[in-house]
Design a protein around this motif. Structure first.
Motif, PDB file in Angstrom:
ATOM      1  N   LEU A 159      47.870  18.505 -42.855  1.00 17.38           N
ATOM      2  CA  LEU A 159      46.432  18.772 -43.071  1.00 17.38           C
ATOM      3  C   LEU A 159      46.131  19.321 -44.391  1.00 17.38           C
ATOM      4  CD1 LEU A 159      45.530  20.398 -39.723  1.00 17.38           C
ATOM      5  CD2 LEU A 159      44.947  18.326 -40.252  1.00 17.38           C
ATOM      6  N   ALA A 160      47.210  20.082 -45.058  1.00 22.51           N
ATOM      7  CA  ALA A 160      47.025  20.672 -46.341  1.00 22.51           C
ATOM      8  C   ALA A 160      46.753  19.527 -47.315  1.00 22.51           C
ATOM      9  CB  ALA A 160      48.015  21.412 -46.769  1.00 22.51           C
ATOM     10  N   GLU A 161      47.383  18.361 -46.976  1.00 19.57           N
ATOM     11  CA  GLU A 161      47.300  17.083 -47.836  1.00 19.57           C
ATOM     12  C   GLU A 161      46.016  16.285 -47.590  1.00 19.57           C
ATOM     13  OE1 GLU A 161      50.985  15.199 -46.774  1.00 19.57           O
ATOM     14  OE2 GLU A 161      52.270  16.991 -48.319  1.00 19.57           O
ATOM     15  N   ARG A 162      45.340  16.475 -46.497  1.00 21.37           N
ATOM     16  CA  ARG A 162      44.327  15.801 -46.366  1.00 21.37           C
ATOM     17  C   ARG A 162      42.970  16.298 -47.180  1.00 21.37           C
ATOM     18  NH1 ARG A 162      45.617  12.018 -41.871  1.00 21.37           N
ATOM     19  NH2 ARG A 162      43.405  11.271 -42.596  1.00 21.37           N
ATOM     20  N   PRO A 163      41.925  15.236 -47.388  1.00 23.68           N
ATOM     21  CA  PRO A 163      40.921  15.576 -48.083  1.00 23.68           C
ATOM     22  C   PRO A 163      40.326  16.943 -47.475  1.00 23.68           C
ATOM     23  CG  PRO A 163      40.853  13.404 -47.601  1.00 23.68           C
ATOM     24  CD  PRO A 163      41.936  14.021 -46.785  1.00 23.68           C
ATOM     25  N   VAL A 164      39.431  17.624 -48.532  1.00 29.75           N
ATOM     26  CA  VAL A 164      38.715  18.882 -47.951  1.00 29.75           C
ATOM     27  C   VAL A 164      37.690  18.555 -46.778  1.00 29.75           C
ATOM     28  CG1 VAL A 164      37.164  18.657 -49.963  1.00 29.75           C
ATOM     29  CG2 VAL A 164      37.747  21.011 -48.911  1.00 29.75           C
ATOM     30  N   GLU A 165      37.184  17.225 -46.877  1.00 27.73           N
ATOM     31  CA  GLU A 165      36.092  17.112 -45.721  1.00 27.73           C
ATOM     32  C   GLU A 165      36.855  17.072 -44.506  1.00 27.73           C
ATOM     33  OE1 GLU A 165      36.818  14.797 -48.314  1.00 27.73           O
ATOM     34  OE2 GLU A 165      35.087  15.827 -49.540  1.00 27.73           O
ATOM     35  N   VAL A 166      38.236  16.617 -44.334  1.00 26.57           N
ATOM     36  CA  VAL A 166      38.943  16.769 -43.135  1.00 26.57           C
ATOM     37  C   VAL A 166      39.222  18.002 -42.614  1.00 26.57           C
ATOM     38  CG1 VAL A 166      41.071  15.997 -42.003  1.00 26.57           C
ATOM     39  CG2 VAL A 166      39.803  14.444 -43.531  1.00 26.57           C
ATOM     40  N   ARG A 167      39.690  18.817 -43.491  1.00 24.88           N
ATOM     41  CA  ARG A 167      39.829  20.415 -43.390  1.00 24.88           C
ATOM     42  C   ARG A 167      38.633  21.237 -42.791  1.00 24.88           C
ATOM     43  NH1 ARG A 167      42.543  22.186 -48.253  1.00 24.88           N
ATOM     44  NH2 ARG A 167      42.508  20.189 -49.175  1.00 24.88           N
ATOM     45  N   ARG A 168      37.567  20.878 -43.357  1.00 29.76           N
ATOM     46  CA  ARG A 168      36.178  21.521 -43.064  1.00 29.76           C
ATOM     47  C   ARG A 168      35.766  20.956 -41.713  1.00 29.76           C
ATOM     48  NH1 ARG A 168      32.555  19.738 -47.355  1.00 29.76           N
ATOM     49  NH2 ARG A 168      33.894  21.181 -48.785  1.00 29.76           N
ATOM     50  N   GLU A 169      36.197  19.617 -41.326  1.00 29.64           N
ATOM     51  CA  GLU A 169      35.833  19.168 -40.129  1.00 29.64           C
ATOM     52  C   GLU A 169      36.708  20.025 -39.038  1.00 29.64           C
ATOM     53  OE1 GLU A 169      34.913  15.064 -38.323  1.00 29.64           O
ATOM     54  OE2 GLU A 169      35.196  14.544 -40.236  1.00 29.64           O
ATOM     55  N   ILE A 170      37.916  20.198 -39.311  1.00 30.05           N
ATOM     56  CA  ILE A 170      38.714  20.935 -38.416  1.00 30.05           C
ATOM     57  C   ILE A 170      38.250  22.414 -38.187  1.00 30.05           C
ATOM     58  CG2 ILE A 170      41.075  21.582 -37.841  1.00 30.05           C
ATOM     59  CD1 ILE A 170      41.864  19.105 -39.003  1.00 30.05           C
ATOM     60  N   GLY A 171      37.780  22.828 -39.415  1.00 30.35           N
ATOM     61  CA  GLY A 171      37.334  24.393 -39.284  1.00 30.35           C
ATOM     62  C   GLY A 171      36.287  24.441 -38.624  1.00 30.35           C
ATOM     63  N   LYS A 172      35.192  23.428 -38.664  1.00 32.55           N
ATOM     64  CA  LYS A 172      34.083  23.465 -37.630  1.00 32.55           C
ATOM     65  C   LYS A 172      34.484  23.224 -36.023  1.00 32.55           C
ATOM     66  CE  LYS A 172      30.788  21.476 -41.109  1.00 32.55           C
ATOM     67  NZ  LYS A 172      30.289  20.048 -41.269  1.00 32.55           N
ATOM     68  N   ALA A 173      35.354  22.556 -35.774  1.00 30.61           N
ATOM     69  CA  ALA A 173      35.565  22.121 -34.571  1.00 30.61           C
ATOM     70  C   ALA A 173      36.404  23.781 -33.951  1.00 30.61           C
ATOM     71  CB  ALA A 173      36.825  21.215 -34.535  1.00 30.61           C
ATOM     72  N   LEU A 174      37.102  24.215 -34.851  1.00 29.06           N
ATOM     73  CA  LEU A 174      37.865  25.487 -34.287  1.00 29.06           C
ATOM     74  C   LEU A 174      36.598  26.367 -34.053  1.00 29.06           C
ATOM     75  CD1 LEU A 174      40.414  27.338 -33.753  1.00 29.06           C
ATOM     76  CD2 LEU A 174      40.318  27.857 -36.164  1.00 29.06           C
ATOM     77  N   THR A 175      35.853  26.651 -35.129  1.00 32.42           N
ATOM     78  CA  THR A 175      34.627  27.649 -34.827  1.00 32.42           C
ATOM     79  C   THR A 175      33.941  27.371 -33.459  1.00 32.42           C
ATOM     80  OG1 THR A 175      34.330  27.762 -37.192  1.00 32.42           O
ATOM     81  CG2 THR A 175      32.501  28.540 -35.627  1.00 32.42           C
ATOM     82  N   ARG A 176      33.628  25.921 -33.238  1.00 33.45           N
ATOM     83  CA  ARG A 176      33.009  25.622 -31.862  1.00 33.45           C
ATOM     84  C   ARG A 176      33.965  26.010 -30.807  1.00 33.45           C
ATOM     85  NH1 ARG A 176      32.347  20.911 -33.309  1.00 33.45           N
ATOM     86  NH2 ARG A 176      34.130  19.852 -32.104  1.00 33.45           N
ATOM     87  N   HIS A 177      35.183  25.774 -30.748  1.00 29.15           N
ATOM     88  CA  HIS A 177      35.917  25.956 -29.670  1.00 29.15           C
ATOM     89  C   HIS A 177      36.407  27.357 -29.382  1.00 29.15           C
ATOM     90  CE1 HIS A 177      37.264  21.975 -28.221  1.00 29.15           C
ATOM     91  NE2 HIS A 177      37.260  21.561 -29.877  1.00 29.15           N
ATOM     92  N   VAL A 178      36.271  28.119 -30.371  1.00 32.42           N
ATOM     93  CA  VAL A 178      36.466  29.883 -30.246  1.00 32.42           C
ATOM     94  C   VAL A 178      35.097  30.358 -29.578  1.00 32.42           C
ATOM     95  CG1 VAL A 178      36.561  31.869 -31.471  1.00 32.42           C
ATOM     96  CG2 VAL A 178      38.333  30.106 -32.164  1.00 32.42           C
ATOM     97  N   GLN A 179      34.198  29.604 -30.186  1.00 34.37           N
ATOM     98  CA  GLN A 179      32.899  30.354 -29.402  1.00 34.37           C
ATOM     99  C   GLN A 179      32.754  29.849 -27.976  1.00 34.37           C
ATOM    100  OE1 GLN A 179      29.635  28.019 -31.623  1.00 34.37           O
ATOM    101  NE2 GLN A 179      29.411  29.906 -33.341  1.00 34.37           N
ATOM    102  N   GLN A 180      33.259  28.562 -27.735  1.00 39.12           N
ATOM    103  CA  GLN A 180      32.892  28.304 -26.199  1.00 39.12           C
ATOM    104  C   GLN A 180      33.977  28.984 -25.369  1.00 39.12           C
ATOM    105  OE1 GLN A 180      34.133  23.874 -26.485  1.00 39.12           O
ATOM    106  NE2 GLN A 180      32.107  23.473 -27.316  1.00 39.12           N
ATOM    107  N   MET A 181      35.161  29.443 -26.112  1.00 38.26           N
ATOM    108  CA  MET A 181      36.057  30.191 -25.355  1.00 38.26           C
ATOM    109  C   MET A 181      35.399  31.572 -24.796  1.00 38.26           C
ATOM    110  SD  MET A 181      40.215  30.274 -25.874  1.00 38.26           S
ATOM    111  CE  MET A 181      40.136  31.234 -27.617  1.00 38.26           C
TER     112      MET A 181
END
Lengths: 126, 155
Positions: free
Chosen positions: A19-41
């Motif tokens: 992930l560190a080697e992926r473009p910043v957009e990919v990491r940003r998308e994963i960050g958004k997904a994590l925020t959403r999943h933590v909210q859902q939890m």
């Protein structure tokens, strides 16, 4: 003696390295997904913690169902917790109360969904 | 479709309780505390009979594509109760040893337990919910997962 559960994939070395080697957009998308999943939890835990029944610790300042909080710590790590002492006894029970877990089942439900979404995002072509 | 892996769970629960109870020197309650446990007599510093309660916590199914619910994963908790921190932790250790000693596969009715996974043994904590005027009790938690599969029938 509070209770917390975490989604923490930051120590999955290869994934973190990839992930560190992926473009910043990919990491940003994963960050958004994590925020959403933590909210859902958090929502899942809030909906399932018992209200007005079960063990009570007289030293708690707030009710358990009002005490569920969340945070994102790093790109691949988030936590949902309660600072009440009753959270621990509610989750695991006592000698007089059966366990009525909320944190554990919420994590078991949510973590595979987050893992699948991360895998999906990470596998998208550049 | 019936979740085959979850039917007759009571047989697994009962066998687990009996197997552990036979291996340890304190009583194991099924969901509730057994009789004659805890503080014996009126002296809060007197003898304490430790015990554990077995609780069914969760379950899930899995299996091959044509029988997707044949296998099951059953989660149990032992609530281990002692008159002191060390005693509660000792109860949890004894149960862990009893679980380790179960020989696998373990046939129970029409199913076999093929794997037993001790998920966690929590630290012993004082039970604050019973009030400070009551003699203290300490609790430790042992979570265990049993993976079961049907025993193949001869055709």
């Amino acid at each position: 003696m509070s209770r917390s559960v975490s989604i923490d994939m930051s120590e999955v070395d290869q994934l973190a390295k990839d992930l560190a080697e992926r473009p910043v957009e990919v990491r940003r998308e994963i960050g958004k997904a994590l925020t959403r999943h933590v909210q859902q939890m958090q929502s899942r835990i809030e909906a399932s913690v018992p209200r007005g029944v079960g063990p009570v610790d007289p030293r708690d300042k707030v009710r358990l169902f009002q005490s569920i909080e969340r945070n994102r710590r790093r790109q691949l790590s988030g936590v949902v917790w309660s600072n009440t002492r009753a959270a621990f006894f509610q989750e695991h029970g006592t000698s007089r109360h059966a366990p009525r877990p909320s944190f554990g089942p919420a994590l078991e439900f949510q973590a595979p969904l987050f893992e699948a979404e991360v895998a999906d995002i990470a596998s998208r072509p550049l | 479709m019936t979740a085959q892996g979850l039917t007759r769970r009571e047989q697994i629960t009962e066998a687990l309780q009996e197997a552990v109870a036979a291996a340890v020197e304190f009583p194991i309650g099924a969901g509730v505390s057994p009789p004659n446990v805890g503080h014996l007599g009126d002296d809060p510093l007197g003898p304490f009979q430790p015990w554990a309660n077995l609780h069914s916590i969760a379950s899930a199914t899995d299996g091959p594509i044509d029988r997707p619910t044949d296998d099951s994963e059953l989660v149990y908790q032992f609530t281990c109760v002692g008159g002191g921190q060390l005693q509660a932790e000792w109860v949890a250790s004894e149960i862990a040893d009893a679980l380790d000693a179960i020989s696998l596969p373990w046939q129970i009715g029409a199913r076999a337990v093929v794997h037993i996974d001790i998920d966690s043994i929590g630290p012993a904590v004082r039970d604050n919910t019973i009030g400070q005027s009551t003699p203290p009790e300490f609790l430790a938690y042992l979570m265990v997962r049993l993976f079961t599969t049907p025993i193949p029938t001869e055709s």
